[in-house]
Every structure is written in structure tokens, then in C-alpha cells.
Write an enzyme that holds these catalytic residues in place. Structure first.
Site, mmCIF file in Angstrom:
data_model
loop_
_atom_site.group_PDB
_atom_site.id
_atom_site.type_symbol
_atom_site.label_atom_id
_atom_site.label_comp_id
_atom_site.label_asym_id
_atom_site.label_seq_id
_atom_site.Cartn_x
_atom_site.Cartn_y
_atom_site.Cartn_z
ATOM 1 N N LYS A 75 1.014 -1.241 0.029
ATOM 2 C CA LYS A 75 0.015 0.054 0.030
ATOM 3 C C LYS A 75 1.021 1.362 0.165
ATOM 4 O O LYS A 75 1.766 1.405 0.912
ATOM 5 C CB LYS A 75 -1.003 0.240 1.157
ATOM 6 C CG LYS A 75 -1.865 1.239 1.424
ATOM 7 C CD LYS A 75 -2.663 1.234 2.540
ATOM 8 C CE LYS A 75 -3.852 0.213 2.630
ATOM 9 N NZ LYS A 75 -4.809 0.291 3.605
ATOM 10 N N ASP A 110 -15.009 -2.412 10.566
ATOM 11 C CA ASP A 110 -15.412 -2.433 9.021
ATOM 12 C C ASP A 110 -15.230 -3.905 8.424
ATOM 13 O O ASP A 110 -14.585 -4.120 7.616
ATOM 14 C CB ASP A 110 -14.113 -1.563 8.291
ATOM 15 C CG ASP A 110 -14.935 -0.870 7.066
ATOM 16 O OD1 ASP A 110 -15.996 -1.039 6.844
ATOM 17 O OD2 ASP A 110 -14.072 -0.631 6.337
#
Length: 396
Positions: free
Chosen positions: A145, A238
Site C-alpha cells: 500500500k 469495518d
């Protein structure tokens, strides 16, 4: 275009609230019984101010607060709140942000950055792009990332990125996507992670609704990851099909555990980021305030519903989705997912109870139930007795 409320406390910590999930008018304040968005701050009144949407404009009205409501340097009674300007409530600064729906940036594909050969885009998150890559020195496949340049120029965003990475790096479990390293240079901020074969969402797109055995394996594996999170006193907040990844051996792992929030000594977690996807968010999480691991169990149930039926539990705007989670009865799962046996369908429905007290007490209890069902397939089709009938049978 979606909107977020970015709430920053005096200590620099941030939380994000999905603005479109809020019912208008929306009250901000210290008291969770009076406010949709809770501002835990001694300088904030119990019901401090109210946000109203009028067409394309956003209005803020002070509700007689002790320390006032401010937009930029002006104390206001009632005023338009422009997107991007700072609203001050007690010791908290709040901005309303537009979130553009961008396509993944594949400009770095084919490049070598800090010893990693980038081979293709895997996805895009809020803070940057995730690439499939190889760590050249070790010949190891990894996922990278890369923090987006606009965030890399913001010290607070960089610190938030690093904080999440360090949290995730301290966690080690077979059903949690492993963080290998963080690389920070003058030019890049990289998060180096275990490379996975794909996500549960991608499996659904490629192969259609999950069979019962696949549902049970996913529930077991992600249940194990949530039990581990509970043991570390964390709530993920989440859980969704995009964050449920699978490796080449068919093992499901939970991603993005670095965004988890800590559970306090009282067994509750005050949400410092309320941004769960509206398709999967638990009712108590959508309301704001404190939650515990049972909110993750609800999100897991909503995720499995989507994977087993091929469609999310609810459809509509963000506000409509949240209202469904808060008050709408569940559709008949057995008619939508005929491959599920009675007990497996009943377990998914239990995960989706609006009252957290009606869900499993914790992820470990869920895993124990799943393992029992997997070991005894005939139990899945056995009649489901009510608690009262079970109680009478035990007494005999």
C-alpha cells in the site's frame, strides 16, 4: 458525491463519520442520548449544535451551548457551513469533506520502489493504492500500500497511516492478513503486507453465491480472527466482503485490523472512527457512541448474507441503508439462499439481531457453534426448537 465528517480532537486523534448515514437534522453533543454524533469532551454541551441540510447547503445552529459553536474564527448562532471550513465544537475541530470516487492509480505499475517490483493494482483505499509486488531481495510476493502523495504532504495523515500500520504489525494470527514492514523515505510511505489471492467479493463475482460449506468455512475463519481481536481488546469496525481475503490454500483472513479501536476496561469501545460500510454496519455502530465485538459479528452476518444470496441485505441510499439496519425486519433468508440448511440460516439471522444481546456473546462462541455444525452435518437440517421447548426438554 459521498461526504465525510472528519472530527479531530485536541490531541490530534481523528475519527470519521459517514455524513450520509446521519438522519437530518443531526445533533452533535456530549450526551449519547441526545446526540447522533457524540463529542466526548468536557468543553462540549450535552446537546451542543445541530446540522441541517437545506438543498445543497449545510446549516449549523448552536443549541445554547456553554462555550459556543464556531465556524473558522466566527462564533455563530445559525450559519451556513461551507464544505472544507472548520467547525469548532468544544476542543474538537470538524470538517465536512467530499470523497471523490477515483479509479485506482496504476501509474507505478512496472516500477521498482524501495526494493519492491510493482506488478499491478490490487485496489484503492482511502489513503492510497495497493499493488501486487515482489520483494526483490527475498523473492517474496507481497502486497504494497502506497500512501497517496496528497496525504504524504500532510503530517497528520502520515502519522495516522503509520499508527495503523504499527497496530497491524503487532498482530499475529493465521486468520489475520499479516503486515510485514513499513517503509518511510523522503519520497514514499509504504505498507508491506502478505499477498492474498483475492477477496470474498471477487469470489462472489466470479463464482456466484457461496455454497453452505463455503459459508461455514468463511464464518469459522473470520470468527477466529474476530476472537483473536477480542483477545487483544480490539473491535475491527469495518468487516465486509472486501476486507475478507482468501489465500491460495482457501484460508480466509481479515484485512485492515490496523483500523481497529481499543476496548476499554468497561468492555466497550468508544468509536474514534465511525466509518463502517452502510451495507454492513451494526445498528449501534451507526448511531455512534460505544460498541463492542458484537458489532463486528453483525457486520460478519451482513457480509455472509450478501455472499450467500448474491445481494446485500438492503439496497438504497446510505441514509436508507442505515435506517433499514436500525428498524427494518429481515427478509426471509431461506427463500433467498435455498442452499442453506435451517440451522445455518438461523445462525446468520442471529448474527443480524438488532439487539446486541441477542447475538452470540462473542466470536469464540460463534466459532464453537460453527465447528459443531461442520462436524455434525445432520444437525444443520434438524428441527430448530425454541428456547422454551429446549428448556422443558432439559428439565425432563
Amino acid at each position: 458525491m459521498p461526504l465525510d465528517l472528519l472530527i479531530r480532537a485536541a490531541d490530534g486523534s481523528e475519527r470519521i463519520v459517514l455524513f450520509d448515514s446521519l438522519t437530518m437534522p443531526c445533533t452533535l453533543g456530549r450526551d449519547p442520548d441526545l446526540s447522533q454524533v457524540v463529542i466526548s469532551d468536557g468543553q462540549t454541551s450535552r446537546a451542543h449544535c445541530r446540522i441541517t441540510r437545506v438543498g445543497e447547503e449545510f446549516w449549523v445552529e448552536d443549541l445554547g451551548s456553554r462555550n459556543g459553536t464556531w465556524i473558522e474564527a466566527d462564533r455563530i448562532h445559525r450559519a451556513v457551513w461551507p464544505i472544507g471550513q472548520t467547525l469548532r465544537v468544544g476542543n474538537h475541530q470538524i470538517t465536512l469533506e467530499e470523497l471523490p470516487e477515483e479509479e485506482p492509480d496504476d501509474s507505478a505499475t512496472g516500477k521498482t520502489i524501495e526494493g519492491f517490483a510493482l506488478e499491478g493494482v490490487l485496489g484503492r483505499g482511502r489513503y492510497g493504492t495497493v499493488y501486487r509486488a515482489t520483494q526483490i531481495a527475498l523473492g517474496r510476493p507481497v502486497a504494497i500500500k502506497i500512501l497517496a502523495e496528497e496525504y504524504r504532504r500532510d503530517p497528520a495523515k502520515v502519522e495516522g497511516f503509520l499508527t495503523e500500520a504499527r497496530r497491524a504489525g503487532r498482530l499475529n494470527h493465521p486468520n489475520v492478513v499479516q503486515v510485514h514492514d513499513v517503509v518511510v523515505t523522503d519520497s514514499h510511505c509504504l505498507l508491506v503486507m502478505e499477498q492474498m489471492a483475492g477477496s470474498a467479493s471477487e469470489q462472489l463475482q466470479e463464482h456466484g453465491p457461496f455454497a453452505e460449506e463455503a459459508v461455514l468455512i468463511l464464518l469459522r475463519d473470520i470468527g477466529e480472527s474476530l476472537a483473536y481481536a477480542e483477545s487483544q481488546r480490539l473491535v475491527h469496525r469495518d468487516v465486509k466482503p472486501d476486507n475478507i481475503l482468501v489465500n491460495g490454500e482457501g484460508v480466509y483472513k481479515l484485512a485492515d485490523l490496523g483500523i481497529a479501536t481499543s476496548i476499554d476496561a468497561d468492555g466497550r469501545a468508544v468509536q474514534d472512527r465511525v466509518f463502517g460500510s452502510p451495507h454492513y454496519v451494526a445498528p449501534e455502530q451507526a448511531r455512534g457512541g460505544s460498541i463492542d465485538g458484537r458489532a463486528d459479528l453483525y457486520a460478519l452476518g451482513a457480509s455472509v448474507w450478501h455472499l450467500a444470496t448474491g445481494k446485500p441485505l438492503w439496497s438504497g441510499t446510505t441514509r436508507q441503508l442505515v435506517n433499514h439496519h436500525l428498524s427494518s425486519p429481515l427478509p426471509d433468508l431461506r427463500s433467498l439462499a435455498t442452499q442453506l440448511s435451517p440451522r445455518v440460516a438461523a445462525l446468520i439471522v442471529q448474527l443480524l439481531a438488532k439487539d446486541p444481546g441477542q447475538r452470540p456473546a462473542g466470536a469464540s462462541e460463534l466459532v464453537e457453534t460453527i465447528r459443531t455444525l461442520m462436524a455434525n452435518p445432520r444437525m444443520r437440517t434438524a428441527p430448530i426448537l425454541s428456547r422454551r421447548r429446549l428448556h422443558r426438554r432439559r428439565r425432563r
